[in-house]
Design a protein around this motif. Structure first.
Motif, PDB file in Angstrom:
ATOM      1  N   PRO A   1     -21.196  11.654  21.627  1.00  0.00           N
ATOM      2  CA  PRO A   1     -20.724  12.561  22.681  1.00  0.00           C
ATOM      3  C   PRO A   1     -19.833  13.683  22.159  1.00  0.00           C
ATOM      4  O   PRO A   1     -19.857  14.800  22.682  1.00  0.00           O
ATOM      5  N   PHE A   2     -19.063  13.402  21.122  1.00  0.00           N
ATOM      6  CA  PHE A   2     -18.141  14.408  20.592  1.00  0.00           C
ATOM      7  C   PHE A   2     -18.898  15.468  19.782  1.00  0.00           C
ATOM      8  O   PHE A   2     -18.533  16.642  19.801  1.00  0.00           O
ATOM      9  N   VAL A   3     -19.956  15.056  19.126  1.00  0.00           N
ATOM     10  CA  VAL A   3     -20.826  16.029  18.469  1.00  0.00           C
ATOM     11  C   VAL A   3     -21.467  16.940  19.523  1.00  0.00           C
ATOM     12  O   VAL A   3     -21.530  18.168  19.352  1.00  0.00           O
ATOM     13  N   THR A   4     -21.907  16.346  20.619  1.00  0.00           N
ATOM     14  CA  THR A   4     -22.545  17.117  21.689  1.00  0.00           C
ATOM     15  C   THR A   4     -21.585  18.149  22.269  1.00  0.00           C
ATOM     16  O   THR A   4     -21.945  19.320  22.468  1.00  0.00           O
ATOM     17  N   ASP A   5     -20.341  17.743  22.553  1.00  0.00           N
ATOM     18  CA  ASP A   5     -19.368  18.682  23.113  1.00  0.00           C
ATOM     19  C   ASP A   5     -19.014  19.762  22.102  1.00  0.00           C
ATOM     20  O   ASP A   5     -18.841  20.931  22.449  1.00  0.00           O
ATOM     21  N   ALA A   6     -18.923  19.377  20.820  1.00  0.00           N
ATOM     22  CA  ALA A   6     -18.638  20.373  19.773  1.00  0.00           C
ATOM     23  C   ALA A   6     -19.736  21.438  19.731  1.00  0.00           C
ATOM     24  O   ALA A   6     -19.451  22.636  19.652  1.00  0.00           O
TER      25      ALA A   6
ATOM     26  N   SER B   1      -2.353   0.584  30.163  1.00  0.00           N
ATOM     27  CA  SER B   1      -2.492   1.576  31.234  1.00  0.00           C
ATOM     28  C   SER B   1      -1.599   2.793  31.001  1.00  0.00           C
ATOM     29  O   SER B   1      -1.926   3.907  31.423  1.00  0.00           O
ATOM     30  N   VAL B   2      -0.469   2.605  30.326  1.00  0.00           N
ATOM     31  CA  VAL B   2       0.420   3.732  30.023  1.00  0.00           C
ATOM     32  C   VAL B   2      -0.287   4.725  29.104  1.00  0.00           C
ATOM     33  O   VAL B   2      -0.178   5.946  29.270  1.00  0.00           O
ATOM     34  N   ALA B   3      -1.026   4.198  28.144  1.00  0.00           N
ATOM     35  CA  ALA B   3      -1.754   5.069  27.223  1.00  0.00           C
ATOM     36  C   ALA B   3      -2.803   5.887  27.964  1.00  0.00           C
ATOM     37  O   ALA B   3      -2.988   7.080  27.695  1.00  0.00           O
ATOM     38  N   PHE B   4      -3.470   5.271  28.928  1.00  0.00           N
ATOM     39  CA  PHE B   4      -4.455   6.017  29.710  1.00  0.00           C
ATOM     40  C   PHE B   4      -3.777   7.077  30.565  1.00  0.00           C
ATOM     41  O   PHE B   4      -4.311   8.164  30.776  1.00  0.00           O
ATOM     42  N   GLY B   5      -2.579   6.763  31.053  1.00  0.00           N
ATOM     43  CA  GLY B   5      -1.825   7.760  31.791  1.00  0.00           C
ATOM     44  C   GLY B   5      -1.465   8.953  30.928  1.00  0.00           C
ATOM     45  O   GLY B   5      -1.512  10.102  31.371  1.00  0.00           O
ATOM     46  N   LEU B   6      -1.104   8.689  29.660  1.00  0.00           N
ATOM     47  CA  LEU B   6      -0.782   9.775  28.732  1.00  0.00           C
ATOM     48  C   LEU B   6      -1.998  10.658  28.475  1.00  0.00           C
ATOM     49  O   LEU B   6      -1.889  11.882  28.414  1.00  0.00           O
ATOM     50  N   MET B   7      -3.147  10.044  28.336  1.00  0.00           N
ATOM     51  CA  MET B   7      -4.362  10.836  28.104  1.00  0.00           C
ATOM     52  C   MET B   7      -4.677  11.721  29.296  1.00  0.00           C
ATOM     53  O   MET B   7      -5.148  12.841  29.138  1.00  0.00           O
ATOM     54  N   GLU B   8      -4.402  11.214  30.499  1.00  0.00           N
ATOM     55  CA  GLU B   8      -4.614  12.029  31.690  1.00  0.00           C
ATOM     56  C   GLU B   8      -3.612  13.173  31.753  1.00  0.00           C
ATOM     57  O   GLU B   8      -3.940  14.297  32.126  1.00  0.00           O
TER      58      GLU B   8
ATOM     59  N   LEU C   1     -14.612   9.850  26.752  1.00  0.00           N
ATOM     60  CA  LEU C   1     -13.239   9.671  26.256  1.00  0.00           C
ATOM     61  C   LEU C   1     -12.633   8.329  26.664  1.00  0.00           C
ATOM     62  O   LEU C   1     -12.104   7.605  25.803  1.00  0.00           O
ATOM     63  N   PRO C   2     -12.662   7.925  27.940  1.00  0.00           N
ATOM     64  CA  PRO C   2     -12.084   6.624  28.275  1.00  0.00           C
ATOM     65  C   PRO C   2     -12.837   5.460  27.648  1.00  0.00           C
ATOM     66  O   PRO C   2     -12.234   4.419  27.348  1.00  0.00           O
ATOM     67  N   LEU C   3     -14.142   5.623  27.437  1.00  0.00           N
ATOM     68  CA  LEU C   3     -14.899   4.562  26.776  1.00  0.00           C
ATOM     69  C   LEU C   3     -14.437   4.384  25.335  1.00  0.00           C
ATOM     70  O   LEU C   3     -14.303   3.251  24.845  1.00  0.00           O
ATOM     71  N   LEU C   4     -14.172   5.498  24.659  1.00  0.00           N
ATOM     72  CA  LEU C   4     -13.649   5.416  23.304  1.00  0.00           C
ATOM     73  C   LEU C   4     -12.236   4.837  23.302  1.00  0.00           C
ATOM     74  O   LEU C   4     -11.886   4.024  22.447  1.00  0.00           O
ATOM     75  N   ALA C   5     -11.431   5.263  24.282  1.00  0.00           N
ATOM     76  CA  ALA C   5     -10.060   4.757  24.354  1.00  0.00           C
ATOM     77  C   ALA C   5     -10.031   3.246  24.561  1.00  0.00           C
ATOM     78  O   ALA C   5      -9.137   2.554  24.050  1.00  0.00           O
ATOM     79  N   LEU C   6     -10.995   2.716  25.305  1.00  0.00           N
ATOM     80  CA  LEU C   6     -11.047   1.272  25.544  1.00  0.00           C
ATOM     81  C   LEU C   6     -11.289   0.485  24.263  1.00  0.00           C
ATOM     82  O   LEU C   6     -10.939  -0.691  24.191  1.00  0.00           O
ATOM     83  N   THR C   7     -11.878   1.124  23.266  1.00  0.00           N
ATOM     84  CA  THR C   7     -12.066   0.443  21.984  1.00  0.00           C
ATOM     85  C   THR C   7     -10.778   0.424  21.167  1.00  0.00           C
ATOM     86  O   THR C   7     -10.698  -0.279  20.150  1.00  0.00           O
ATOM     87  N   LEU C   8      -9.779   1.202  21.619  1.00  0.00           N
ATOM     88  CA  LEU C   8      -8.498   1.279  20.902  1.00  0.00           C
ATOM     89  C   LEU C   8      -7.378   0.546  21.608  1.00  0.00           C
ATOM     90  O   LEU C   8      -6.473   0.008  20.959  1.00  0.00           O
TER      91      LEU C   8
END
Length: 429
Positions: free
Chosen positions: A177-182, A48-55, A37-44
């Motif tokens: 990774p998202f296919v794997t978790d699904a 740091s506020v956005a990462f805080g929201l995800m947490e 998830l954070p690796l995908l978020a880094l592409t967007l």
């Protein structure tokens, strides 16, 4: 009736191994997801506020929906609730996969999916905690052994195997990774679908869902032993989340660890946690469940202090491993006792109220430690956390002693016998 190991204990039923397999595969999927998830978020974004929201969205569902979820679980069939929750999470991750492949995934969608996955997690976790006593006929010894195995699988797969696997799969493709978790959620739902249905609940008038949720919280607040059992993880989360809030800075600025070293440092806690799940039963057999809870409280206080005053990373890592081990033992024993005590019709609500109490203390501890580190230095949160845990160890010796555990289990046994006798009486016209 303290949770002690019996020499003539029966084997866990084969049905438990199905729920164990479902939990293990789902934990692996979670480890893959939360590392990718954070690796995908880094592409967007790099905000740091956005990462805080995800947490934050991982915790918000419990704060906003925890008590209501517990009330719903007590109304619904618990096995069916777990199946539906997993199927919904499978569907959400399938949508996330399509969004990634289609190139229209944005941060708002990612946060929204995370929140909805958390809502599904509230229902699934609460239902599974309430279903396990049904499956194991509320046997205290089997509950402790079952929770130990579930904790061990979760820590091994979510903490060890999942994260590096998630990073590797993300390198193969952002959607992998998202296919794997699904798929892990789909497997879990199919496995749980094969479990026996719980006992059919007597039809009862459905009142206010808020009133039902309040009944679970009220039961917890008025049951002195259960309240003491709940305050233990709440105080622990205050200290541990406080330490966790500054751990990365402490490791970098004080212990002088680089990125790779920090990853290894964190792994020490998972190693300790896995070891704790293996020794929990032996400690209970020797010390009793109440004595073990007191011991782990003392170990937690000493270990957090050790991390905070360690002169080098090696000693700090040893302290972190002890923290993980003590936490794992506590998280195995505490729920097992609660599952053996709480009446079935309240199990979902009381479990949800207990977890909500524990989770709510975490953000407060994180904010407090962030401020304390700013004014007193990075070692200060560890010293404060150790002091708080030391006080908790004294309270644990009184509130959750062997005598109190025995008394609570005996009282629950008498109440169950009286309830069974009352239901067996013929109805009068």
């Amino acid at each position: 009736m303290t949770l002690k190991r019996r020499t003539d204990r029966p084997k866990l039923p084969g049905t438990f191994h199905r729920i164990w397999a479902a939990s293990a595969v789902s934990s692996l999927g979670d480890g893959v997801y939360y590392s990718a998830l954070p690796l995908l978020a880094l592409t967007l974004t790099h905000d740091s506020v956005a990462f805080g929201l995800m947490e934050a969205v991982t915790l918000l569902p419990w704060l906003l929906f925890g008590l209501i979820g517990g009330a719903l679980v007590d109304r619904w069939d618990r096995r069916r609730t777990m199946v539906i929750a997993d199927l919904c999470r499978f569907g959400l991750l399938a949508l996330a996969t399509v969004a990634v492949l289609g190139g229209f995934l944005n941060l708002a969608v990612l946060i929204g999916i995370g929140f909805l996955l958390g809502m599904g997690g509230v229902l699934f976790d609460t239902a599974s905690m309430a279903y396990l006593p049904e499956l194991l006929e509320r046997d205290p010894d089997n509950l402790q052994r079952a929770n130990s195995r579930l904790q061990g699988a979760q820590r091994a797969l979510d903490g060890f195997v999942g994260p590096p696997t998630g990073s590797l799969l993300f390198a193969l493709g952002r959607a992998v990774p998202f296919v794997t978790d699904a798929v892990s959620f789909l497997f879990s739902s199919l496995m749980i679908r094969t479990l026996p249905a719980g006992p059919k609940k007597a039809a009862a008038p459905k009142g206010s869902i808020l009133k039902d949720a309040g009944a679970g919280a009220s039961y917890l607040l008025h049951h002195r032993f259960l309240l003491g059992l709940t305050l233990r993880p709440a105080v622990g989360n205050f200290a541990f989340c406080g330490v966790g809030a500054v751990l990365a800075l402490y490791a970098h600025d004080t212990l002088h660890l680089g990125t790779a070293g920090y990853g290894t440092f964190l792994t020490c806690e998972a190693v300790g946690g896995l070891g704790g799940t293996f020794v929990a039963g032996r400690l209970v057999a020797r010390l009793g469940s109440g004595g073990t809870l007191t011991l782990t409280a003392i170990v937690e206080a000493a270990a957090v202090l050790g991390v905070g005053i360690a002169p080098n990373a090696y000693l700090a890592a040893a302290g972190l491993a002890l923290v993980g081990a003590a936490m794992a033992v506590t998280m195995t024993i505490g729920p097992s006792i609660r599952q053996a005590i709480v009446p079935d019709e309240l199990m979902g609500r009381v479990s949800a109220a207990a977890r909500l109490t524990g989770y709510s203390a975490g953000p407060v501890g994180a904010l407090f430690s962030g401020w304390l580190a700013h004014v007193a230095g990075l070692r200060a949160p560890f010293l404060a956390g150790a002091a708080i845990l030391a006080v908790m160890s004294v309270l644990a010796a009184r509130l959750t002693s062997n005598a109190r555990v025995d008394a609570a289990l005996a009282q629950a046994g008498r109440a169950a016998e009286e309830s069974a006798a009352g239901s067996a009486l013929p109805a009068h016209a």
